[in-house]
Design an enzyme around this catalytic site. Structure first.
Site, PDB file in Angstrom:
ATOM      1  N   HIS A 182       0.818  -1.222   0.000  1.00  0.00           N
ATOM      2  CA  HIS A 182       0.000   0.000   0.000  1.00  0.00           C
ATOM      3  C   HIS A 182       0.849   1.268   0.000  1.00  0.00           C
ATOM      4  CE1 HIS A 182       0.498  -0.076   4.408  1.00  0.00           C
ATOM      5  NE2 HIS A 182       0.138   1.182   4.404  1.00  0.00           N
ATOM      6  N   LYS A 186       0.428   5.486  -1.892  1.00  0.00           N
ATOM      7  CA  LYS A 186       0.401   6.770  -1.175  1.00  0.00           C
ATOM      8  C   LYS A 186       0.731   7.899  -2.143  1.00  0.00           C
ATOM      9  CE  LYS A 186       1.717   4.974   3.384  1.00  0.00           C
ATOM     10  NZ  LYS A 186       0.669   5.386   4.305  1.00  0.00           N
ATOM     11  N   GLU A 220       6.561   4.976  13.522  1.00  0.00           N
ATOM     12  CA  GLU A 220       5.179   4.877  13.987  1.00  0.00           C
ATOM     13  C   GLU A 220       5.154   5.085  15.494  1.00  0.00           C
ATOM     14  OE1 GLU A 220       2.678   1.853  11.695  1.00  0.00           O
ATOM     15  OE2 GLU A 220       4.581   0.840  11.991  1.00  0.00           O
ATOM     16  N   ASP A 239       7.883  -7.144   8.259  1.00  0.00           N
ATOM     17  CA  ASP A 239       6.629  -6.385   8.198  1.00  0.00           C
ATOM     18  C   ASP A 239       6.793  -5.080   7.416  1.00  0.00           C
ATOM     19  OD1 ASP A 239       3.867  -6.032   9.121  1.00  0.00           O
ATOM     20  OD2 ASP A 239       4.648  -4.400  10.352  1.00  0.00           O
ATOM     21  N   HIS A 244       7.783  -2.314   2.305  1.00  0.00           N
ATOM     22  CA  HIS A 244       7.556  -0.871   2.161  1.00  0.00           C
ATOM     23  C   HIS A 244       8.866  -0.082   1.985  1.00  0.00           C
ATOM     24  CE1 HIS A 244       3.593  -1.994   3.248  1.00  0.00           C
ATOM     25  NE2 HIS A 244       3.695  -1.895   4.539  1.00  0.00           N
ATOM     26  N   LYS A 352       8.224   0.818  15.735  1.00  0.00           N
ATOM     27  CA  LYS A 352       6.945   1.098  16.403  1.00  0.00           C
ATOM     28  C   LYS A 352       7.250   1.780  17.732  1.00  0.00           C
ATOM     29  CE  LYS A 352       4.208  -2.196  14.027  1.00  0.00           C
ATOM     30  NZ  LYS A 352       3.595  -1.385  12.978  1.00  0.00           N
TER      31      LYS A 352
HETATM   32  C1  BG6 Z   1       1.503  -2.410   7.387  1.00  0.00           C
HETATM   33  C2  BG6 Z   1       2.193  -3.072   8.533  1.00  0.00           C
HETATM   34  O1  BG6 Z   1       1.853  -3.002   6.177  1.00  0.00           O
HETATM   35  O2  BG6 Z   1       1.851  -1.034   7.352  1.00  0.00           O
HETATM   36  C3  BG6 Z   1       1.855  -2.384   9.843  1.00  0.00           C
HETATM   37  O3  BG6 Z   1       1.813  -4.432   8.598  1.00  0.00           O
HETATM   38  C4  BG6 Z   1       2.131  -0.916   9.751  1.00  0.00           C
HETATM   39  O4  BG6 Z   1       2.587  -2.955  10.920  1.00  0.00           O
HETATM   40  C5  BG6 Z   1       1.481  -0.309   8.515  1.00  0.00           C
HETATM   41  O5  BG6 Z   1       1.617  -0.299  10.925  1.00  0.00           O
HETATM   42  C6  BG6 Z   1       1.915   1.137   8.322  1.00  0.00           C
HETATM   43  O6  BG6 Z   1       1.157   1.696   7.298  1.00  0.00           O
HETATM   44  P1  BG6 Z   1       0.839   3.254   7.281  1.00  0.00           P
HETATM   45  O7  BG6 Z   1       0.112   3.467   6.001  1.00  0.00           O
HETATM   46  O8  BG6 Z   1       0.014   3.538   8.498  1.00  0.00           O
HETATM   47  O9  BG6 Z   1       2.160   3.945   7.341  1.00  0.00           O
END
Ligand code: BG6
Length: 502
Positions: A182, A186, A220, A239, A244, A352
């Protein structure tokens, strides 16, 4: 909002349709695209789960969940709002245990695809991906025009990712498979492509001759909370970094693609992944740091450590008190070993329970070769291009300007600031809105190809293996801070510093 194209009629079948992802991301995204007129009147959304709900129960559930989680849902007028009603009427629920042979309820509801776009969205456990694909094929639910969307995590290492890809590939061709990351949906991430290739300004400077280093931070403030059980088998490397952060690195480092289409962009990203200098053995010890949060204060609120959250989520099981070595923070120094980037470190960091929720890419240029401003000494700050992914999406170019007024030339740091909210005004759509529409229109550019995923695992796996073999425990860091001190050392030993201005 420009005039948006209406997608062809489709069946969007969400496996894991009552789960967290469906409720928090997929259904709100589909609702917002529906509200903007992008879903054809004939489009259906079919949720599949083992919950035993019927259509009416499911519609009620979605209504109350979206009321709780989605401001745009509650922001609209009231229950009788036609847009809500239209959206809820699209929803169906089928109870199915995909391990069972009886798929008749789903097959009867859907009927054969007969040229209709049919999307299977697999928001369920990856171990079920193969079974769902094989079952859908065996029960005549899909055909050559159907598409399947795979949510991460796609495997826990190279072999398991290959096994999933093989199983899914036994039913669907590569063109039908949409592996979602995802982050690629963005707005700011897509803007990186436009910034680099829609302006002539940066590209001549985008190389080892002019760039000192690159930092990619995805911080985060949330902990793992209710996801502790999943997360403990994963950790920040699997993760976040393997997908990402590496995707962001690819977009920064890739060569200009010949075309902005699926293969053009993905071919170039793949070359970056293949050029990553392998981190093995002693490199891992030297160039990576992993951490795990302990209790602390986040935004003035006391929060528990990772071990406590994990024990709480496992209360009553024998694992309750077993300490975990899963990392909730990773910092590492990567290198892209090719002509453009030779010798330029890419510092990656994610964690995190950090001080705040902020993600950014920092491209730091080399300092001026010689300072002619004695009042500034040798220390004219180098230019820095900062892409803020979240929050306050935008681009900031840190420069040096003359401080106005008498008193000689006094250079002063100043920034050119492009805020997306101020410049474009509109609400920035969530990544899933864009990506779901891309699946319906058959545009794979922002999805990961099999070879990319596997190349990313090839690079990440030796790091994970070395951590396991050397028994290098995660370093503790207090929740609400900036991660373990060794992450600061990782970059400071190179004479550089993390950009903490976010
Ligand atoms: C997800 C992870 O793919 O992305 C999560 O599994 C993480 O652990 C999240 O919190 C973060 O996404 P975003 O869009 O909130 O930065």
């Amino acid at each position: 909002m420009p005039n948006l194209p209406v997608m062809e009629p489709a069946d969007i079948v969400v496996f894991g349709g009552t789960g967290d992802l469906a409720m928090r991301k997929l259904l709100p995204a589909l609702y917002l695209r529906d509200r903007d007129g992008q879903l054809d009147a004939d489009t259906r959304i079919v949720a599949v789960s083992r919950s035993g709900l019927d259509d009416a129960d499911y519609r009620d559930k979605v209504d109350s969940e979206l009321r709780r989680t989605t401001p745009a849902w509650t922001g609209s007028t009231c229950e009788s709002d036609e847009v809500h009603e239209t959206f809820l009427r699209r929803l169906h629920h089928v109870t199915l245990d995909v391990a069972d042979d009886d798929w008749s309820a789903l097959a009867d509801l859907l009927g054969p695809p007969e040229g209709r776009i049919r999307v299977l969205y697999l928001a369920s456990a990856p171990k079920l991906f193969g079974r769902i694909c094989v079952g859908s094929h065996a029960h005549g639910i899909v055909d050559d025009a159907s598409r399947v969307v795979l949510e991460k995590p796609l495997g826990t290492d190279l072999a398991s990712a290959q096994a999933i890809n093989d199983e899914v590939g036994s039913v669907f061709s590569e063109e039908q498979i949409y592996r979602i990351d995802h982050y690629l949906g963005k707005e700011t991430v897509q803007n990186l492509l436009v910034l680099r290739f829609g302006n002539s300004l940066f590209e001549p400077l985008w190389n080892a001759g002019q760039i000192d280093h690159v930092q990619i931070t995805v911080a985060e403030s949330i902990g793992v909370g209710g996801r502790a059980d999943y997360y403990d088998g994963s950790g920040a490397m699997r993760d976040m970094v393997q997908n990402h952060l590496l995707q962001l690195l690819c977009l920064v480092a890739m060569e200009p693609p010949a075309r902005i289409d699926g293969e053009g962009v993905r071919d170039e990203k793949l070359k970056v992944l293949q050029s990553l200098r392998p981190l093995v053995g002693p490199d891992v010890v030297r160039d990576t740091v992993r951490g795990q949060y302990t209790e602390g204060l986040v935004d003035g609120t006391a929060v528990p450590g990772y071990g406590t959250e994990l024990a709480e989520s496992r209360a009553g099981t024998p694992n309750e008190l077993t300490p975990s070595d899963t990392e909730t923070f990773v910092a590492l120094r990567a290198e892209v070993a090719n002509w453009r980037w030779a010798g330029v470190p890419f510092y990656l960091r994610t964690g995190k329970r950090l001080a705040r929720h902020a993600s950014e890419i920092v491209v730091q240029f080399k300092p001026v070769p010689h300072s002619i401003f004695p009042s500034f000494g040798e220390e004219i700050p180098p230019n820095r291009l900062v892409l803020r992914l979240q929050p306050d999406e935008g681009v900031r170019l840190h420069m040096t300007a003359k401080q106005p007024g008498p008193g000689g030339i006094r250079p002063h740091p100043a920034a050119l600031d492009l805020s997306f909210a101020r410049t474009f005004g509109d609400r920035l759509p969530d990544a899933y809105e864009r990506l779901l529409m891309d699946v319906l229109r058959g545009n794979p550019t922002l999805f990961m190809r099999r070879d990319e995923i596997e190349a990313a695992w090839r690079w990440a796996e030796p790091v994970l293996n070395t951590w396991a073999e050397t028994d290098q425990k995660p370093r503790p860091y207090s929740a609400g801070g900036h991660g373990p001190a060794s992450a600061t050392y990782l970059i400071e030993r190179d004479g550089r510093a993390w950009h903490e201005d976010y």
